[in-house]
Design a protein around this motif. Structure first.
Motif, mmCIF file in Angstrom:
data_model
loop_
_atom_site.group_PDB
_atom_site.id
_atom_site.type_symbol
_atom_site.label_atom_id
_atom_site.label_comp_id
_atom_site.label_asym_id
_atom_site.label_seq_id
_atom_site.Cartn_x
_atom_site.Cartn_y
_atom_site.Cartn_z
ATOM 1 N N PRO A 41 -16.151 3.296 14.675
ATOM 2 C CA PRO A 41 -16.596 3.846 13.826
ATOM 3 C C PRO A 41 -15.132 4.411 12.879
ATOM 4 N N ARG A 42 -15.428 4.478 12.125
ATOM 5 C CA ARG A 42 -13.865 5.312 10.507
ATOM 6 C C ARG A 42 -15.146 6.565 10.189
ATOM 7 N N ALA A 43 -14.405 7.339 10.126
ATOM 8 C CA ALA A 43 -14.971 8.832 9.394
ATOM 9 C C ALA A 43 -14.100 9.888 9.306
ATOM 10 N N PRO A 44 -14.164 10.850 8.244
ATOM 11 C CA PRO A 44 -13.444 11.741 7.252
ATOM 12 C C PRO A 44 -12.701 12.392 8.930
ATOM 13 N N ALA A 45 -12.008 13.083 8.759
ATOM 14 C CA ALA A 45 -11.371 13.930 10.374
ATOM 15 C C ALA A 45 -10.015 15.149 9.706
ATOM 16 N N ARG A 46 -10.739 16.570 10.055
ATOM 17 C CA ARG A 46 -9.540 17.078 10.128
ATOM 18 C C ARG A 46 -8.141 17.624 11.133
ATOM 19 N N LYS A 47 -7.156 18.195 10.966
ATOM 20 C CA LYS A 47 -6.129 18.006 11.728
ATOM 21 C C LYS A 47 -6.634 18.504 13.237
ATOM 22 N N GLY A 48 -5.930 18.475 14.030
ATOM 23 C CA GLY A 48 -6.784 18.535 15.165
ATOM 24 C C GLY A 48 -7.777 18.385 15.427
ATOM 25 N N GLN A 49 -8.979 17.505 15.190
ATOM 26 C CA GLN A 49 -10.201 17.689 15.525
ATOM 27 C C GLN A 49 -9.551 16.605 16.328
ATOM 28 N N SER A 50 -11.392 16.623 17.400
ATOM 29 C CA SER A 50 -10.954 15.437 18.118
ATOM 30 C C SER A 50 -11.377 14.632 17.825
ATOM 31 N N PHE A 51 -11.124 13.650 18.932
ATOM 32 C CA PHE A 51 -11.191 11.658 18.146
ATOM 33 C C PHE A 51 -11.608 11.092 19.270
ATOM 34 N N ASP A 52 -12.627 11.549 19.969
ATOM 35 C CA ASP A 52 -13.361 11.192 21.430
ATOM 36 C C ASP A 52 -14.008 10.089 20.474
ATOM 37 N N ASN A 53 -15.175 9.607 21.353
ATOM 38 C CA ASN A 53 -16.254 8.599 20.978
ATOM 39 C C ASN A 53 -16.401 8.675 19.784
ATOM 40 N N ARG A 54 -15.246 8.114 18.696
ATOM 41 C CA ARG A 54 -14.635 7.662 17.383
ATOM 42 C C ARG A 54 -13.821 7.113 17.330
ATOM 43 N N GLY A 55 -13.416 6.079 16.094
ATOM 44 C CA GLY A 55 -12.072 5.598 15.831
ATOM 45 C C GLY A 55 -11.635 6.148 15.167
ATOM 46 N N HIS A 56 -10.222 5.604 15.179
ATOM 47 C CA HIS A 56 -8.973 6.176 14.692
ATOM 48 C C HIS A 56 -8.776 6.221 13.158
ATOM 49 N N CYS A 57 -9.309 5.588 12.459
ATOM 50 C CA CYS A 57 -9.476 5.429 10.811
ATOM 51 C C CYS A 57 -9.553 6.686 10.857
ATOM 52 N N ILE A 58 -9.099 7.400 9.954
ATOM 53 C CA ILE A 58 -9.912 8.268 9.454
ATOM 54 C C ILE A 58 -10.932 8.568 7.776
ATOM 55 N N ASP A 59 -10.391 6.947 7.336
ATOM 56 C CA ASP A 59 -11.193 7.091 6.205
ATOM 57 C C ASP A 59 -10.458 7.561 5.175
ATOM 58 N N CYS A 60 -9.107 7.671 4.978
ATOM 59 C CA CYS A 60 -8.199 8.819 4.488
ATOM 60 C C CYS A 60 -8.398 7.773 3.077
ATOM 61 N N LYS A 61 -8.215 6.310 2.652
ATOM 62 C CA LYS A 61 -7.884 5.628 1.784
ATOM 63 C C LYS A 61 -5.947 5.016 1.315
ATOM 64 N N MET A 62 -5.656 5.917 1.946
ATOM 65 C CA MET A 62 -3.892 5.833 1.875
ATOM 66 C C MET A 62 -3.859 4.656 1.691
ATOM 67 N N CYS A 63 -4.090 3.475 2.179
ATOM 68 C CA CYS A 63 -4.097 2.017 2.790
ATOM 69 C C CYS A 63 -4.480 1.330 1.976
ATOM 70 N N VAL A 64 -5.380 1.887 0.839
ATOM 71 C CA VAL A 64 -6.133 1.149 -0.678
ATOM 72 C C VAL A 64 -4.858 1.712 -1.652
ATOM 73 N N GLN A 65 -4.910 2.949 -1.433
ATOM 74 C CA GLN A 65 -4.428 3.589 -3.090
ATOM 75 C C GLN A 65 -2.646 3.456 -2.796
ATOM 76 N N VAL A 66 -1.789 2.353 -1.626
ATOM 77 C CA VAL A 66 -0.586 2.563 -1.841
ATOM 78 C C VAL A 66 -0.355 1.256 -2.363
ATOM 79 N N CYS A 67 -1.700 0.548 -1.967
ATOM 80 C CA CYS A 67 -1.164 -1.186 -2.020
ATOM 81 C C CYS A 67 -1.264 -1.592 -3.315
ATOM 82 N N PRO A 68 -0.244 -2.128 -4.187
ATOM 83 C CA PRO A 68 0.405 -2.984 -5.259
ATOM 84 C C PRO A 68 -0.987 -3.626 -5.874
#
Length: 481
Positions: A250-277
């Motif tokens: 499961p995705r969720a926002p994350a701060r730098k250095g935050q543990s990613f145990d028991n969660r997905g790697h997607c930080i829901d930053c939406k950068m993939c959406v913002q750069v998409c033409p």
């Protein structure tokens, strides 16, 4: 087209959502962005400089390497000279290009759309102009929302002036393929070119301005048919842009250095959406609007690196490998050689070999015969039957040739060239190089030799120097019995 993650709401009573301008964010690093820059430079350089390449074809012939000579009714491509009668070569080239597109899609998805299509190239260039003049995504969006002011008007005017300049250069470059590039360019800038030339530049440049400046992703979504049937070109081994949901959810926002145990790697930053033409969210799966440019991979990899996570949460890989990683199997099972690619390779080879053999064995003399329709025949006072023909000889080389023309198929038939001599054996014809010679010919046959209303007669044209012959069988009409 807006991101499908945040689609615009349709107005009450309307079946359509309002179109919202997409402002792609700049990707500062990544292999896909670098490849797109290099290919943009190469493609634009080839398109704009190719008309200036020279190729020596001898005295009196155009020396432009790539030329569509409409006035002379010729097409030139380096050592090839194509006549209007050989338009089937264009058909073969278009078929070869179509199968190549299918082959590329089977191997690497929509690599054409993402990197090589002219709509993508010019749209990338136009967006970069906006970025240079106004700024990146957030700055452009804020400027669009801001009320009109002198500063806003100046920036918008500068952007559109640069777009119009690029479009004009595009229109001029396209025009140079239809006449001598150096002479045409000089005439354009000295205002000595024909009005049709300026109209042509305005049409091509205008479409460049509208499609790359305004329509942009709408061309890919609604005007280009390729996006509609692209899925038919893919199979489980085709390389496509994929979100690795097994790892990201499961995705969720994350701060730098935050543990990613028991969660997905997607930080829901939406950068993939913002750069998409085209403004899509690749995390919702493969979509028609995805052009396979890979910019979302570059953006996501930068975020993964910032958080100390493995790259390729969004990958450029086959469905087979993505599904394998979902099951915990990390082995690479992508197969380039498979039935689909073999079939495309065989078809491409057949078309290529066929065109090469046709070009290598093409005749340099073509003949066209048109039988006179009114009257079909005339019976002369001595009882013989006369038919009239228009006989065209295409000498497709630049040297003058001498031909011999004789008849076969009707015993005792004689041939008479209007303006020439009547001969019972063979008539000698001089044909200038690189020209079509039209002759008016009468054929007289003894009445006893004409048994039917429709008889076959053969014209045999022989090149005196090389001995090549062209045999043309046509109708000889008579009264019948």
């Amino acid at each position: 087209m807006t991101s499908q993650a945040n689609p615009p709401k349709a107005k009450s009573g309307s079946m359509y959502a309002e179109t919202v301008t997409i402002h792609p964010r700049h990707v500062k690093e990544g292999i896909f962005r670098r490849v797109k820059w290099w290919l943009m430079v190469v493609l634009l350089a080839v398109f704009h400089l190719a008309p200036f390449l020279r190729w020596d074809r001898g005295p009196g012939a155009p020396d432009q390497a790539i030329l569509a000579d409409l006035a002379g009714r010729r097409g030139y491509f380096f050592f090839l000279e194509i006549w209007p009668q050989e338009v089937y070569y264009l058909t073969g080239l278009l078929l070869f290009a179509a199968i190549t597109l299918f082959f590329m899609s089977a191997l690497a998805g929509r690599v054409w759309c993402g990197f090589l299509c002219w709509q993508t190239v010019y749209t990338d260039l136009f967006v970069q102009v906006e970025r240079w003049v106004i700024g990146d995504r957030s700055v452009r969006m804020n400027l669009d929302r801001a009320p009109w002011s002198g500063a806003k008007l100046a920036k918008k005017a500068t952007v559109h002036a640069l777009w119009l300049a690029i479009s004009a250069v595009c229109g001029i470059a396209f025009t140079l393929y239809f006449g001598d590039a150096f002479q045409t360019l000089r005439e354009i800038f000295t205002l000595q070119a024909a009005m049709s030339t300026y109209v042509f530049i305005a049409i091509v440049g205008g479409f460049c301005y509208l499609l790359a400046g305004y329509a942009r992703e709408q061309v890919c979504l609604y005007m280009c048919p390729y996006s509609r049937f692209q899925s038919a070109m893919f199979d489980e081994h085709s390389l496509i842009i994929s979100y690795e949901a097994w790892r990201g959810e499961p995705r969720a926002p994350a701060r730098k250095g935050q543990s990613f145990d028991n969660r997905g790697h997607c930080i829901d930053c939406k950068m993939c959406v913002q750069v998409c033409p085209t403004g899509i969210d690749i995390r919702e799966g493969l979509q028609m609007a995805c052009i396979g440019c890979g910019l979302c991979i570059d953006a996501c990899n930068a975020m993964m690196e910032r958080h100390g996570l493995p790259k390729n949460l969004i990958s450029y890989d086959s469905i087979t490998n993505v599904n394998g990683r979902t099951r915990g199997d990390s082995s690479d099972k992508t197969r380039i050689v498979r039935p689909r690619t073999i079939i495309y390779t065989v078809i491409l080879a057949a078309i290529g070999v066929g065109m090469a053999l046709s070009l290598g064995t093409r005749r340099t003399t073509e003949v066209n015969i048109l039988h006179e329709r009114a009257p079909l025949f005339v019976q002369l006072s001595d009882g013989s039957i006369r038919n009239g023909y228009t006989y065209k000889i295409l000498n497709m080389v630049r040297q003058d040739r001498v031909y011999g023309l004789k008849l076969a198929g009707i015993e005792g038939a004689t041939l008479e060239v209007v303006g020439g001599v009547k001969d019972t054996a063979e008539t000698e014809l001089a044909v200038p190089g690189d020209q079509v010679t039209t002759l008016r010919i009468y054929v007289n046959a003894p009445e006893g030799a004409i048994l039917d209303k429709k008889n076959d007669i053969t014209f045999i044209l022989t090149d005196k120097a090389e001995g090549h012959t062209v045999r043309s069988t046509t109708l000889f009409a008579g009264p019948g019995r």
